[in-house]
Design a protein around this motif. Structure first.
Motif, mmCIF file in Angstrom:
data_model
loop_
_atom_site.group_PDB
_atom_site.id
_atom_site.type_symbol
_atom_site.label_atom_id
_atom_site.label_comp_id
_atom_site.label_asym_id
_atom_site.label_seq_id
_atom_site.Cartn_x
_atom_site.Cartn_y
_atom_site.Cartn_z
ATOM 1 N N VAL A 139 5.941 21.336 -15.887
ATOM 2 C CA VAL A 139 7.346 21.435 -15.476
ATOM 3 C C VAL A 139 8.203 21.976 -16.617
ATOM 4 O O VAL A 139 9.070 22.831 -16.400
ATOM 5 C CB VAL A 139 7.878 20.082 -14.955
ATOM 6 N N LEU A 140 7.941 21.526 -17.829
ATOM 7 C CA LEU A 140 8.701 22.038 -18.983
ATOM 8 C C LEU A 140 8.494 23.540 -19.159
ATOM 9 O O LEU A 140 9.425 24.260 -19.522
ATOM 10 C CB LEU A 140 8.301 21.302 -20.265
ATOM 11 N N ALA A 141 7.298 24.009 -18.886
ATOM 12 C CA ALA A 141 7.007 25.438 -19.011
ATOM 13 C C ALA A 141 7.583 26.247 -17.846
ATOM 14 O O ALA A 141 7.733 27.458 -17.954
ATOM 15 C CB ALA A 141 5.493 25.653 -19.093
ATOM 16 N N ASN A 142 7.907 25.567 -16.762
ATOM 17 C CA ASN A 142 8.464 26.216 -15.560
ATOM 18 C C ASN A 142 9.700 25.440 -15.105
ATOM 19 O O ASN A 142 9.636 24.698 -14.120
ATOM 20 C CB ASN A 142 7.419 26.237 -14.435
ATOM 21 N N PRO A 143 10.830 25.598 -15.803
ATOM 22 C CA PRO A 143 12.022 24.807 -15.497
ATOM 23 C C PRO A 143 12.523 24.944 -14.058
ATOM 24 O O PRO A 143 13.237 24.065 -13.573
ATOM 25 C CB PRO A 143 13.063 25.334 -16.484
ATOM 26 N N ASP A 144 12.129 26.013 -13.364
ATOM 27 C CA ASP A 144 12.515 26.154 -11.958
ATOM 28 C C ASP A 144 11.885 25.069 -11.084
ATOM 29 O O ASP A 144 12.296 24.868 -9.944
ATOM 30 C CB ASP A 144 12.135 27.546 -11.440
ATOM 31 N N LEU A 145 10.913 24.329 -11.634
ATOM 32 C CA LEU A 145 10.282 23.227 -10.898
ATOM 33 C C LEU A 145 11.095 21.929 -10.960
ATOM 34 O O LEU A 145 10.862 21.020 -10.166
ATOM 35 C CB LEU A 145 8.868 22.962 -11.438
ATOM 36 N N ILE A 146 12.033 21.840 -11.890
ATOM 37 C CA ILE A 146 12.785 20.590 -12.062
ATOM 38 C C ILE A 146 13.537 20.197 -10.788
ATOM 39 O O ILE A 146 13.420 19.038 -10.348
ATOM 40 C CB ILE A 146 13.713 20.651 -13.293
ATOM 41 N N PRO A 147 14.297 21.098 -10.140
ATOM 42 C CA PRO A 147 14.970 20.673 -8.909
ATOM 43 C C PRO A 147 13.989 20.247 -7.817
ATOM 44 O O PRO A 147 14.271 19.328 -7.048
ATOM 45 C CB PRO A 147 15.764 21.898 -8.465
ATOM 46 N N LYS A 148 12.833 20.871 -7.781
ATOM 47 C CA LYS A 148 11.808 20.515 -6.793
ATOM 48 C C LYS A 148 11.236 19.132 -7.103
ATOM 49 O O LYS A 148 10.995 18.329 -6.191
ATOM 50 C CB LYS A 148 10.714 21.584 -6.777
ATOM 51 N N LEU A 149 11.026 18.874 -8.387
ATOM 52 C CA LEU A 149 10.534 17.560 -8.809
ATOM 53 C C LEU A 149 11.546 16.471 -8.438
ATOM 54 O O LEU A 149 11.169 15.405 -7.945
ATOM 55 C CB LEU A 149 10.270 17.570 -10.319
ATOM 56 N N LEU A 150 12.827 16.758 -8.656
ATOM 57 C CA LEU A 150 13.879 15.803 -8.282
ATOM 58 C C LEU A 150 13.920 15.590 -6.767
ATOM 59 O O LEU A 150 14.090 14.453 -6.302
ATOM 60 C CB LEU A 150 15.237 16.274 -8.796
ATOM 61 N N ASP A 151 13.750 16.663 -6.014
ATOM 62 C CA ASP A 151 13.706 16.533 -4.547
ATOM 63 C C ASP A 151 12.603 15.578 -4.124
ATOM 64 O O ASP A 151 12.806 14.725 -3.250
ATOM 65 C CB ASP A 151 13.467 17.892 -3.873
ATOM 66 N N ILE A 152 11.446 15.704 -4.737
ATOM 67 C CA ILE A 152 10.311 14.837 -4.393
ATOM 68 C C ILE A 152 10.579 13.398 -4.850
ATOM 69 O O ILE A 152 10.321 12.452 -4.106
ATOM 70 C CB ILE A 152 9.001 15.396 -4.987
ATOM 71 N N LEU A 153 11.130 13.234 -6.049
ATOM 72 C CA LEU A 153 11.469 11.902 -6.534
ATOM 73 C C LEU A 153 12.402 11.187 -5.562
ATOM 74 O O LEU A 153 12.240 9.998 -5.294
ATOM 75 C CB LEU A 153 12.120 11.984 -7.925
ATOM 76 N N PHE A 154 13.372 11.920 -5.036
ATOM 77 C CA PHE A 154 14.373 11.287 -4.179
ATOM 78 C C PHE A 154 13.984 11.243 -2.703
ATOM 79 O O PHE A 154 14.794 10.897 -1.853
ATOM 80 C CB PHE A 154 15.741 11.922 -4.421
ATOM 81 N N GLN A 155 12.720 11.537 -2.417
ATOM 82 C CA GLN A 155 12.149 11.206 -1.104
ATOM 83 C C GLN A 155 11.658 9.770 -1.252
ATOM 84 O O GLN A 155 10.464 9.491 -1.355
ATOM 85 C CB GLN A 155 11.009 12.164 -0.749
ATOM 86 N N ALA B 240 6.370 11.666 -9.009
ATOM 87 C CA ALA B 240 7.397 12.595 -9.494
ATOM 88 C C ALA B 240 8.220 11.915 -10.593
ATOM 89 O O ALA B 240 8.579 12.539 -11.591
ATOM 90 C CB ALA B 240 8.295 13.039 -8.344
ATOM 91 N N GLY B 241 8.490 10.622 -10.412
ATOM 92 C CA GLY B 241 9.214 9.858 -11.434
ATOM 93 C C GLY B 241 8.459 9.780 -12.739
ATOM 94 O O GLY B 241 9.035 9.921 -13.819
ATOM 95 N N HIS C 77 20.429 5.377 -7.417
ATOM 96 C CA HIS C 77 20.576 4.074 -6.747
ATOM 97 C C HIS C 77 19.746 3.975 -5.467
ATOM 98 O O HIS C 77 19.503 2.882 -4.968
ATOM 99 C CB HIS C 77 22.059 3.810 -6.434
ATOM 100 N N GLU C 78 19.264 5.096 -4.956
ATOM 101 C CA GLU C 78 18.472 5.112 -3.724
ATOM 102 C C GLU C 78 17.004 4.761 -3.964
ATOM 103 O O GLU C 78 16.304 4.331 -3.052
ATOM 104 C CB GLU C 78 18.551 6.497 -3.068
ATOM 105 N N VAL C 79 16.533 4.964 -5.188
ATOM 106 C CA VAL C 79 15.125 4.738 -5.512
ATOM 107 C C VAL C 79 14.840 3.241 -5.437
ATOM 108 O O VAL C 79 15.542 2.436 -6.053
ATOM 109 C CB VAL C 79 14.797 5.293 -6.923
ATOM 110 N N HIS C 80 13.801 2.865 -4.675
ATOM 111 C CA HIS C 80 13.554 1.432 -4.490
ATOM 112 C C HIS C 80 12.089 1.023 -4.639
ATOM 113 O O HIS C 80 11.811 -0.159 -4.813
ATOM 114 C CB HIS C 80 14.081 0.982 -3.119
ATOM 115 N N LEU C 81 11.156 1.956 -4.589
ATOM 116 C CA LEU C 81 9.758 1.587 -4.798
ATOM 117 C C LEU C 81 9.576 1.194 -6.267
ATOM 118 O O LEU C 81 9.989 1.928 -7.167
ATOM 119 C CB LEU C 81 8.829 2.754 -4.442
ATOM 120 N N ASP C 82 8.963 0.011 -6.503
ATOM 121 C CA ASP C 82 8.835 -0.498 -7.874
ATOM 122 C C ASP C 82 8.284 0.526 -8.849
ATOM 123 O O ASP C 82 8.777 0.659 -9.974
ATOM 124 C CB ASP C 82 7.929 -1.736 -7.903
#
Length: 190
Positions: free
Chosen positions: A27-43, A52-53, A79-84
C-alpha cells in the motif's frame, strides 16, 4: 489494483508480522490503494475489515503521514468500527496520530489535523473507555486522550474520573496503563 482485487489480496493477511508488513509496504508503494483500503476497513460487518485495519496500522506505524490526506474519511468513520479485531488497530492508529500531532519534531500531520478530527478521535476514544472493549483499545484510547486532551479543558477531568472509577474492575494491563496516565495527570495539577 481495484478495490475487489485488494479485498481478495487481504484474504492472505493473517496475524503474522511478516504478512501485515508485506501488505503495508504494498500500500505504501501504491498510495492509490489507501482509499480502497479505507473503504474495506469501513465495511464494518465484513470479516475482511479487521485485516484492512491491520494493514493500515502497519502502514501508519511505518509512515503516519500517509494517512494525512484521509483524516476526514478516517475520523468520520472510526466510531462505526465494532469488530474487536478491527477496533484494536483503529485505536492504535488514533494513538499514532496523537503521538505525531504532539511530537516536538515538526511534521506534516500537525498542520492538517483539525479540531474536528481531534474531537472525533476524542469522542471515539471515550467510547472505548466506557464501552465493553478489549484492554488494548482502552489502553490506546487513554493514551490518545491524554495526548490530545491538553487542548480541551474538559478531557482530563473526564478521563481521570473514568480511570479512577473503572480501576478496580479492570485487568492488570489496564491498571498499569491507568496508573501511568493518572500519575501524569497528577503531575500536571501540581
Amino acid at each position: 489494483m481495484t478495490t475487489e482485487q485488494l479485498y481478495s489480496e487481504l484474504n492472505h493477511v493473517n496475524h503474522s508480522r511478516e504478512k501485515r508488513l508485506h501488505y503495508a509496504n504494498l500500500v505504501l508503494a501504491n498510495p492509490d490503494l489507501i482509499p480502497k483500503l479505507l473503504d474495506i476497513l469501513f465495511q464494518v460487518d465484513d470479516k475482511i475489515s479487521p485485516r484492512a485495519g491491520w494493514v493500515l496500522e502497519f502502514m501508519c506505524s511505518t509512515n503516519i503521514a500517509t494517512i494525512t490526506p484521509y483524516l476526514d474519511v478516517f475520523t468520520n468513520h472510526i466510531h462505526e468500527v465494532h469488530l474487536d479485531s478491527a477496533v484494536r488497530p483503529v485505536a492504535k492508529i488514533c494513538e499514532l496520530i496523537a503521538k505525531a500531532y504532539t511530537c516536538k519534531t515538526k511534521n506534516d500531520l500537525q498542520h492538517h489535523l483539525k479540531n474536528s478530527h481531534k474531537e472525533r478521535i476524542i469522542e471515539t476514544c471515550f467510547d472505548y473507555m466506557i464501552n465493553d472493549e478489549k484492554v488494548a483499545a482502552k489502553a490506546y484510547g487513554m493514551t490518545t486522550l491524554f495526548m490530545l486532551g491538553k487542548e480541551f479543558d474538559w478531557v482530563y477531568p473526564e478521563l481521570e474520573g473514568i480511570l479512577i472509577t473503572d480501576f478496580q474492575n479492570q485487568s492488570a494491563a489496564f491498571k498499569a496503563r491507568a496508573r501511568h496516565i493518572l500519575k501524569k495527570l497528577k503531575k500536571l495539577k501540581s
